[in-house]
Design a protein around this motif. Structure first.
Motif, mmCIF file in Angstrom:
data_model
loop_
_atom_site.group_PDB
_atom_site.id
_atom_site.type_symbol
_atom_site.label_atom_id
_atom_site.label_comp_id
_atom_site.label_asym_id
_atom_site.label_seq_id
_atom_site.Cartn_x
_atom_site.Cartn_y
_atom_site.Cartn_z
ATOM 1 N N CYS A 8 -42.712 -49.378 30.742
ATOM 2 C CA CYS A 8 -41.900 -48.262 30.542
ATOM 3 C C CYS A 8 -40.381 -48.502 31.599
ATOM 4 O O CYS A 8 -40.388 -49.314 32.441
ATOM 5 C CB CYS A 8 -42.359 -47.107 30.462
ATOM 6 N N HIS A 59 -48.031 -50.548 29.759
ATOM 7 C CA HIS A 59 -48.751 -49.850 28.966
ATOM 8 C C HIS A 59 -49.128 -50.477 27.703
ATOM 9 O O HIS A 59 -48.536 -51.321 27.015
ATOM 10 C CB HIS A 59 -47.957 -48.689 28.290
ATOM 11 N N CYS A 72 -48.660 -42.852 35.105
ATOM 12 C CA CYS A 72 -47.362 -43.305 35.063
ATOM 13 C C CYS A 72 -46.401 -42.308 35.155
ATOM 14 O O CYS A 72 -46.612 -41.175 34.510
ATOM 15 C CB CYS A 72 -47.143 -44.184 33.924
ATOM 16 N N CYS A 91 -43.912 -41.611 33.719
ATOM 17 C CA CYS A 91 -43.309 -41.463 32.491
ATOM 18 C C CYS A 91 -44.220 -40.381 31.626
ATOM 19 O O CYS A 91 -43.573 -40.023 30.581
ATOM 20 C CB CYS A 91 -43.034 -42.722 31.746
HETATM 21 ZN ZN ZN Z 1 -44.873 -45.517 31.948
#
Ligand code: ZN
Length: 410
Positions: free
Chosen positions: A233, A240, A295, A297
């Protein structure tokens, strides 16, 4: 990594089907109480599936459904001997496109993007995988296939491609060509999706800088759908992976025992919902590690680190285990060194000699680079290489995965 209850349930269904319909796994699991598998520990006692097993099943021995359900085959590019044939059902093809579209989305690519696809079309899974995923996403595909750099650049400019899909070496070749021709202003690329291959940070930075793009590593292999089972990402260089389609273990390549979470080992994959040719505990020979923790994100999908190399690139020289990624770590700390290198290992007069060829940037002193690289290599890896500096462009570039380590000892 802990197997989730959902994964365990999916696995039981998958194993049940295999024992009914797959001659390949009926044979492999002969004498094993597959119906009695209730826990992750039970599952970890199942034997591995090796590439050699798949070769022996050539041509259609892996087929685990009646032939009328098979809509396509792919084949992995075996460099030696018999290829491997993987049959796909309609659902497999669709699941793969779903994963691939999810990969594009993870990279921030949308249905307004124009995706130029340079990996090859045909028996192998590259080009067509990139294409099906892009179409599922609803983006505009520019299906180039490999090679013909003039035409690639022309389409890239005229079609205002915003996404480039390529191997890292071909992306580098295109980036160098764009710089050489001075056409950077006419290129509209924003993102590069780079087919899984171990590549150094330095090469990544160079491609990103010369093309002016953000880069994403996409992982996968023909035996397990193809590329698109994992991607990084914007927040992390680790990838991922889609744990609702694949179950991943990281094992010590020598003992086959799981390494501690976060340690480097071999990626071993089990498909959870595949129909045409499901695989259980498939040894990929790719080296990586789980990246722990959440993560930034926010994605709930677990992460694998960028590939460290192949179990077969791991070489032992003078008692040191050497991974290509370690070599790249050393190279990246030497100013005048470019990202391109090659390693030759020879056995001469009773001694192992490791020769490191390195492309040196224009204007940098070859002598200084050789000296600095030699001593840093000794400090970080534990042995002294013979460094041979060469000019930029002297080492081979290829449209396929490039080989960096040549062991001539055996
Ligand atoms: Zn991520």
């Amino acid at each position: 990594m802990q197997m989730t209850q959902t994964q365990l349930d999916m696995l039981k269904v998958q194993l049940g089907k295999l024992m009914k319909h797959s001659a390949f796994y009926q044979e492999k699991f002969k004498g094993i109480d597959v119906a009695g598998i209730k826990t992750q520990e039970d599952f970890e006692k199942l034997p591995f599936t090796w590439k050699g097993d798949l070769r022996e099943a050539y041509p259609l021995g892996l087929m685990a459904v009646p032939e009328k359900e098979i809509v396509r085959i792919h084949s992995s590019s075996g460099t030696t001997g018999t290829p491997v044939i993987i049959p796909y059902t309609k659902k497999d093809v669709d699941d793969w496109a779903t994963m691939f579209a999810r990969s594009y989305e993870m990279a921030g690519i949308t249905d307004m993007d124009r995706i130029q696809i340079t990996p090859g079309y045909g028996l192998w899974t590259a080009g067509i995988g990139f294409q099906n995923g892009a179409e599922k996403l609803g983006a505009m595909v520019i299906p180039m296939g490999p090679g013909n750099t003039d035409k690639q650049l022309r389409m890239m400019m005229d079609m205002k491609s915003t996404v480039l899909c390529a191997t890292s070496s071909y992306a580098l070749l295109l980036a160098e060509e764009i710089a050489k021709r001075g056409i950077g202003k006419q290129i509209h690329l924003k993102k590069g999706v780079i087919g899984s291959e171990r590549w150094g940070d330095k090469m990544r930075k160079r491609i990103a800088k010369e093309l002016g793009v953000s880069l994403y590593d996409i992982y996968g292999l023909t035996e397990i759908y193809g590329p698109g089972i994992a991607i990084n990402c914007d927040h992390s260089t680790s990838m991922h992976y889609w744990d609702d389609f694949v179950y991943i273990e990281i094992l010590d390549p020598k003992t086959g025992i799981p390494v501690k979470d976060g340690e480097i080992g071999e990626i071993v994959i089990t498909t959870l919902v595949k129909e045409g040719a499901p695989l259980i505990r498939y040894r990929t020979h790719d080296l990586s590690r789980f990246v722990l923790g959440e993560c930034p994100c926010g994605s709930k999908y677990p992460r694998l680190d960028t590939l460290v190399g192949r179990t077969d690139d791991m070489v032992k020289v003078k008692g040191c285990n050497i991974f290509p990624s370690q070599v790249e770590d050393v190279i990246k700390d030497v100013d005048g060194a470019s990202s391109e290198y090659q390693i030759m290992i020879d056995h001469i007069e009773g001694k192992d000699i490791l020769t490191l060829f390195i492309e040196v940037k224009k204007g940098a002193s070859k002598l200084d680079v050789a000296h600095e690289l030699g001593s840093l290599f000794k400090i970080k890896i534990g042995m002294t290489p013979l460094v041979k500096p060469v000019d930029i462009g002297e080492l081979p570039r290829s449209e396929k995965k490039s080989t960096r380590v040549f062991d001539n000892r055996y």
